[in-house]
Design a protein around this motif. Structure first.
Motif, PDB file in Angstrom:
ATOM      1  N   THR A 185       0.843  -1.195   0.000  1.00  0.00           N
ATOM      2  CA  THR A 185       0.000   0.000   0.000  1.00  0.00           C
ATOM      3  C   THR A 185       0.878   1.243   0.000  1.00  0.00           C
ATOM      4  OG1 THR A 185      -1.735  -1.144   1.239  1.00  0.00           O
ATOM      5  CG2 THR A 185      -1.808   1.273   1.209  1.00  0.00           C
ATOM      6  N   LYS A 193       2.329   4.950   0.394  1.00  0.00           N
ATOM      7  CA  LYS A 193       2.099   5.973   1.402  1.00  0.00           C
ATOM      8  C   LYS A 193       2.065   7.355   0.761  1.00  0.00           C
ATOM      9  CE  LYS A 193       4.661   3.381   4.955  1.00  0.00           C
ATOM     10  NZ  LYS A 193       3.476   3.044   5.767  1.00  0.00           N
ATOM     11  N   GLU A 194       1.480   8.310   1.474  1.00  0.00           N
ATOM     12  CA  GLU A 194       1.595   9.692   1.048  1.00  0.00           C
ATOM     13  C   GLU A 194       3.011  10.174   1.336  1.00  0.00           C
ATOM     14  OE1 GLU A 194      -1.570  12.507   1.101  1.00  0.00           O
ATOM     15  OE2 GLU A 194      -2.839  11.140   2.277  1.00  0.00           O
ATOM     16  N   GLU A 207       4.644  10.430   4.758  1.00  0.00           N
ATOM     17  CA  GLU A 207       4.649   9.212   5.573  1.00  0.00           C
ATOM     18  C   GLU A 207       5.761   8.240   5.175  1.00  0.00           C
ATOM     19  OE1 GLU A 207      -0.143   8.719   6.402  1.00  0.00           O
ATOM     20  OE2 GLU A 207       0.685   7.976   4.503  1.00  0.00           O
ATOM     21  N   ILE A 208       6.434   8.486   4.064  1.00  0.00           N
ATOM     22  CA  ILE A 208       7.474   7.582   3.582  1.00  0.00           C
ATOM     23  C   ILE A 208       8.672   7.657   4.531  1.00  0.00           C
ATOM     24  CG2 ILE A 208       9.023   7.068   1.658  1.00  0.00           C
ATOM     25  CD1 ILE A 208       6.927   8.440  -0.176  1.00  0.00           C
ATOM     26  N   GLY A 232      -0.057   7.829  -3.388  1.00  0.00           N
ATOM     27  CA  GLY A 232      -0.422   7.919  -1.971  1.00  0.00           C
ATOM     28  C   GLY A 232      -1.834   8.405  -1.770  1.00  0.00           C
ATOM     29  N   GLU A 259       6.349   9.916  -4.094  1.00  0.00           N
ATOM     30  CA  GLU A 259       5.282   8.915  -3.993  1.00  0.00           C
ATOM     31  C   GLU A 259       5.384   7.859  -5.086  1.00  0.00           C
ATOM     32  OE1 GLU A 259       1.313  10.283  -3.397  1.00  0.00           O
ATOM     33  OE2 GLU A 259       1.862  11.610  -1.732  1.00  0.00           O
TER      34      GLU A 259
END
Length: 430
Positions: A137, A139-140, A143-144, A343, A398
């Motif tokens: 999934t 991430k934005e 958030e990585i 993301g 992203e």
């Protein structure tokens, strides 16, 4: 700004153009104001002629020793002078009222702009690239794992408040590399002239490109009266403010990398997470000043310049033409480029490329001198993001993210990163 002569000649067409924008008919009010203004100008000129005639008669009366006529004429001239002054002031006030009204109305749309109510009615022109299939999934951007150390919103909030960010280390370097890559591409491959401009401008420059008077709340004004530019469109376009350029010099094509500042007054609650919508951001802006006959071809050319940046970065995107209900105030036609953000699982705007026709040129009094020696004509102006640097950073992060928290970086950026090819999960370049 609109051509008052065109409104006089075809008021129905003008109102029809406003109706496509969802605006009420305005030709009646405009023409009544114009008629009153012209009538007052004529009355002032007539009174001025009477004043001049009486002034000449004063000398004649004095020469023949007619003291009574002399005094009577002198009093009449004084009264007429006051009358002329009052009429001229009223004519000036009416002229300003007409100008303000015309300044407040949006540009008319190109015939090919599709009808629609909002962004949901925009029409896709083309699409490039296939969004990557992730086996995890995505991430934005914020958030990585490899990004979080170099993208600090808490410190930015301490320094400046919400909707700011502090970039550091490898993330800041990738951000800088993106801007450099964009500039080099536009200069070396697309034939644009690199330009460095101020980010503080005089108020009349904001009027020239249409940010004022209607959208003052969207920008920042200093106590000294300068405005912070919301985009380098303001400075680049106003290079020709109150200028008459030779037709042979057209088109003028500029590109600049600048800081941009927007209050985001109309976006409360939108995109508050991450750095998608910031008060301060960087953008590489393209502006073209063209002959009226070539403006639409230039619009397509500029769109391709922006699309080419995304293609070199390997970022899937789609190009849409904005419908009548989603168009910017000063533009006749706009292409939005929307880049794929995994993301968010959606396409998001990364560039708008627009043609304004002579709308801005009339506000700026920017003209060109025809080679045949005819009367100077208004230039046509265009602008477009090539690209928004922060949003390009988001898209690169992203789309290039890996399951271990690292990010593979586009090949075209490697030379700008001294051969580094990836952002590690620890937030360093490798």
């Amino acid at each position: 700004m609109h051509d008052i002569r065109a409104i006089r000649e075809n008021p129905a067409a003008f109102d029809a153009g406003l109706a496509r924008r969802g605006e009420a008919a305005m030709s009646g009010e405009i023409l009544a104001l114009d008629e009153a203004r012209r009538g007052m100008i004529l009355a002032a000129e007539t009174a001025q002629a009477e004043q001049n005639k009486a002034a000449k008669e004063i000398g004649a009366a004095k020469a023949r020793g007619d003291e009574a006529a002399f005094e009577e004429l002198r009093a009449a001239v004084a009264a007429k002078k006051a009358e002329v002054s009052e009429m001229q002031a009223e004519a000036k006030a009416l002229d300003q009222k007409l100008t303000d009204l015309l300044m407040s109305l949006p540009n008319t749309l190109a015939d090919e702009v599709p009808e629609g109510a909002d962004e949901n009615d925009n029409e896709q022109v083309r699409q490039w690239g296939t969004p990557r299939a992730f086996d995890f999934t995505p991430k934005e951007h914020y958030e990585i794992p490899g990004v979080t150390k170099g993208m600090d919103f808490e410190t930015a909030a301490k320094l400046s408040g919400s909707r700011f960010v502090v970039l550091s280390g490898a993330v800041a370097r990738v951000h800088r590399a993106l801007a450099q890559f964009m500039l080099d591409t536009h200069i070396e491959e697309n034939g644009l002239t690199e330009t460095w401009t101020p980010v503080l401008v005089r108020e009349e420059m904001m009027y020239g490109t249409g940010q004022l008077p209607k959208f003052g709340e969207d920008s920042y004004k200093t106590e000294d009266g300068w405005w912070l530019v919301p985009t380098a469109e303001v400075t680049l376009t106003n290079i020709v403010n109150d200028e008459v350029v030779d037709e042979t010099a057209l088109p003028l094509r500029y590109v600049a990398h600048t800081q941009c500042f927007r209050s985001e007054a109309g976006s409360a609650g939108r995109d508050t997470a991450g750095m998608l919508r910031q008060h301060q951001f960087e953008k590489v802006e393209m502006v073209s000043i063209t002959h009226p006959d070539t403006a639409m071809d230039e619009h397509e050319r500029m769109t391709r310049c922006a699309e080419g940046i995304l293609e070199k970065l390997g970022l899937p995107y789609r190009t849409v033409v904005l419908c009548s209900g989603d168009m910017g105030f000063g533009m006749k036609k706009t292409h939005d480029l929307e880049v794929w953000l995994p993301g968010q699982d959606s396409y998001r705007e990364i560039s708008s490329v627009s043609v304004a026709g002579d709308f801005q040129a009339r506000r700026m009094n920017a003209r060109f001198k025809p080679t045949d020696g005819g009367k100077p004509q208004f230039v046509h102006t265009l602008n477009g993001s090539g690209l928004a640097v922060g949003r390009a950073l988001i898209a690169v992060l992203e789309n290039g993210q890996q399951a271990d928290g690292s990010v593979d970086l586009p090949q075209v950026l490697h030379p700008y990163l001294r051969g580094k090819t990836r952002l590690t999960a620890e937030g360093t370049l490798a």
